[in-house]
Scaffold this active site. Sequence first.
Site, PDB file in Angstrom:
ATOM      1  N   ALA A  13       0.806  -1.223   0.000  1.00  0.00           N
ATOM      2  CA  ALA A  13       0.000   0.000   0.000  1.00  0.00           C
ATOM      3  C   ALA A  13       0.835   1.266   0.000  1.00  0.00           C
ATOM      4  O   ALA A  13       0.292   2.370  -0.038  1.00  0.00           O
ATOM      5  CB  ALA A  13      -0.929   0.008   1.215  1.00  0.00           C
ATOM      6  N   ARG A  18       9.383   8.463  -3.350  1.00  0.00           N
ATOM      7  CA  ARG A  18      10.742   8.677  -3.840  1.00  0.00           C
ATOM      8  C   ARG A  18      10.949   8.159  -5.259  1.00  0.00           C
ATOM      9  O   ARG A  18      11.944   8.486  -5.908  1.00  0.00           O
ATOM     10  CB  ARG A  18      11.751   8.025  -2.890  1.00  0.00           C
ATOM     11  CG  ARG A  18      12.033   8.863  -1.655  1.00  0.00           C
ATOM     12  CD  ARG A  18      13.169   8.272  -0.847  1.00  0.00           C
ATOM     13  NE  ARG A  18      12.733   7.154  -0.038  1.00  0.00           N
ATOM     14  CZ  ARG A  18      13.561   6.326   0.602  1.00  0.00           C
ATOM     15  NH1 ARG A  18      14.869   6.479   0.489  1.00  0.00           N
ATOM     16  NH2 ARG A  18      13.078   5.340   1.332  1.00  0.00           N
ATOM     17  N   THR A  80       2.608  -0.294   9.258  1.00  0.00           N
ATOM     18  CA  THR A  80       2.586  -1.684   8.791  1.00  0.00           C
ATOM     19  C   THR A  80       1.631  -2.568   9.591  1.00  0.00           C
ATOM     20  O   THR A  80       1.011  -3.471   9.029  1.00  0.00           O
ATOM     21  CB  THR A  80       4.001  -2.262   8.844  1.00  0.00           C
ATOM     22  OG1 THR A  80       4.585  -1.987  10.129  1.00  0.00           O
ATOM     23  CG2 THR A  80       4.871  -1.661   7.755  1.00  0.00           C
ATOM     24  N   GLY A 141      16.613  -1.023  11.412  1.00  0.00           N
ATOM     25  CA  GLY A 141      16.306  -1.430  12.770  1.00  0.00           C
ATOM     26  C   GLY A 141      17.160  -2.623  13.166  1.00  0.00           C
ATOM     27  O   GLY A 141      17.578  -3.422  12.313  1.00  0.00           O
ATOM     28  N   LYS A 335       5.605 -11.292 -36.655  1.00  0.00           N
ATOM     29  CA  LYS A 335       4.568 -11.125 -35.640  1.00  0.00           C
ATOM     30  C   LYS A 335       3.445 -12.120 -35.881  1.00  0.00           C
ATOM     31  O   LYS A 335       2.897 -12.194 -36.968  1.00  0.00           O
ATOM     32  CB  LYS A 335       4.039  -9.681 -35.679  1.00  0.00           C
ATOM     33  CG  LYS A 335       3.102  -9.306 -34.528  1.00  0.00           C
ATOM     34  CD  LYS A 335       1.635  -9.621 -34.770  1.00  0.00           C
ATOM     35  CE  LYS A 335       1.054  -8.815 -35.899  1.00  0.00           C
ATOM     36  NZ  LYS A 335      -0.432  -9.095 -36.040  1.00  0.00           N
TER      37      LYS A 335
END
Length: 451
Positions: A13, A18, A80, A141, A335
Amino acid sequence: MPKQPVAAVILAAGMGTRMKSDLPKVLHEVGGKPLVGHALASVQGLDPQRIAVVVGPETDAVAKAVAPVPTTVQVDRLGTADALKQARDLLVGFDEGTVVVSFGDSPFIRTETVARMVAAREEGAHVVVLGFEPEDPAAYGRLVTDADGGLEAIVEFKDADAATRAIRLCNSGVMAISAAHLFALVDRIGNDNAKGEYYLTDIVAVARGDGLTCRYILAEESELMGINSRTDLAAAEAFWQDRARRAAMDGGATLRDPASTFFSWDTVLGRDVVVEPNVVFGPGVTVEDGVTIKAFSHFEGCILRAGATVGPFARIRPGADIGEGAKIGNFVEVKNAVFAKGAKANHLSYIGDADVGAAANIGAGTITCNYDGYLKHRTKIGEEAFIGSNSSLVAPVSIGDRANVGAGSTITKDVAADALAVARGEQRVLEGVAAKLRARLKAAKAALKKS
């Protein structure tokens, strides 16, 4: 494979600001497949009973891209843990086994790694976190462990003291959680932080507070490459391509210049395939054994049969089936056309919506005129037929077996087997006219300069 049922929730989501793109971040592609498609593939390998993808409120395109996998919307993007809560209705009745939580912008996590997480969960842990030890821990973290090697806490970098920041074991965010405890834990995660968001990382503290067991397993840093910018996307593509090239060569293909060969996620190369420099494989390409692909060729949605030769500078588009030993040469575009065994189109031709018989030979500059402005029509060229250079075959039309079409012809009617068809204006030769024309043009040019 897991011993107990598995469900998977992909969190997709995020806005991806950025990326600076109108396209949702998880729909940007690596190896011709959206990031979220890679993330789904890693969990689908476990044959989960349930899969859910959490999308944002303005990302209908993501839901369409993952269909028929069900989706649910995180309206307010409150972190989250909040995103995971949105999957509650899609997990109703899934009360035993493991729920795997991963991210739509992490394309490289292997199914084997997810299986190890699930196995650790089945061995008695209630929460299993995927950790890694990056070369540069930076602002990740940290995973804090206890004396027994269990997972004690996840501490965000901004909240960590110097001693915690010195820990090299980092958090990926990917988890395997006991289905029986999942929402009882998630519902108690608070938002007492600077952003006022609900972080799934806090689930470890909540679980430990209940006396539940938390563990971690390690993965390679390369598996946990996340994509947050165009620079990250380029790095991910380069990593993926390098891996695909190595796999192709390990499988028996020769890449003359691996760095200029580009694969898609589902490219299949057989043994003793030779690929010259600057070749691009789009999605849906299968190349059988012994095929030679010459430089600067592009492929998409096609199959090249054993022993065929294609290129240089060939474009083979969706629906093309290049038969065994067939030859498609320089500056030829094919093609939605089938070339039978040994058929040839060696130079400067467009063959679209066609069936080309075995050992037929199509001369330079030939085109199948397959589109009338509204509908596509098919051309049929028989076995051992010869199509002279600079011919136009106006579909729908059939050229019979062993028939011959004279160079420069425009064919609008069927040609019977063994017949010769010539359809061009009669040549006229006007003696001396060229000299008179040159004199007239020279005088006109001189008069123009004087004026």
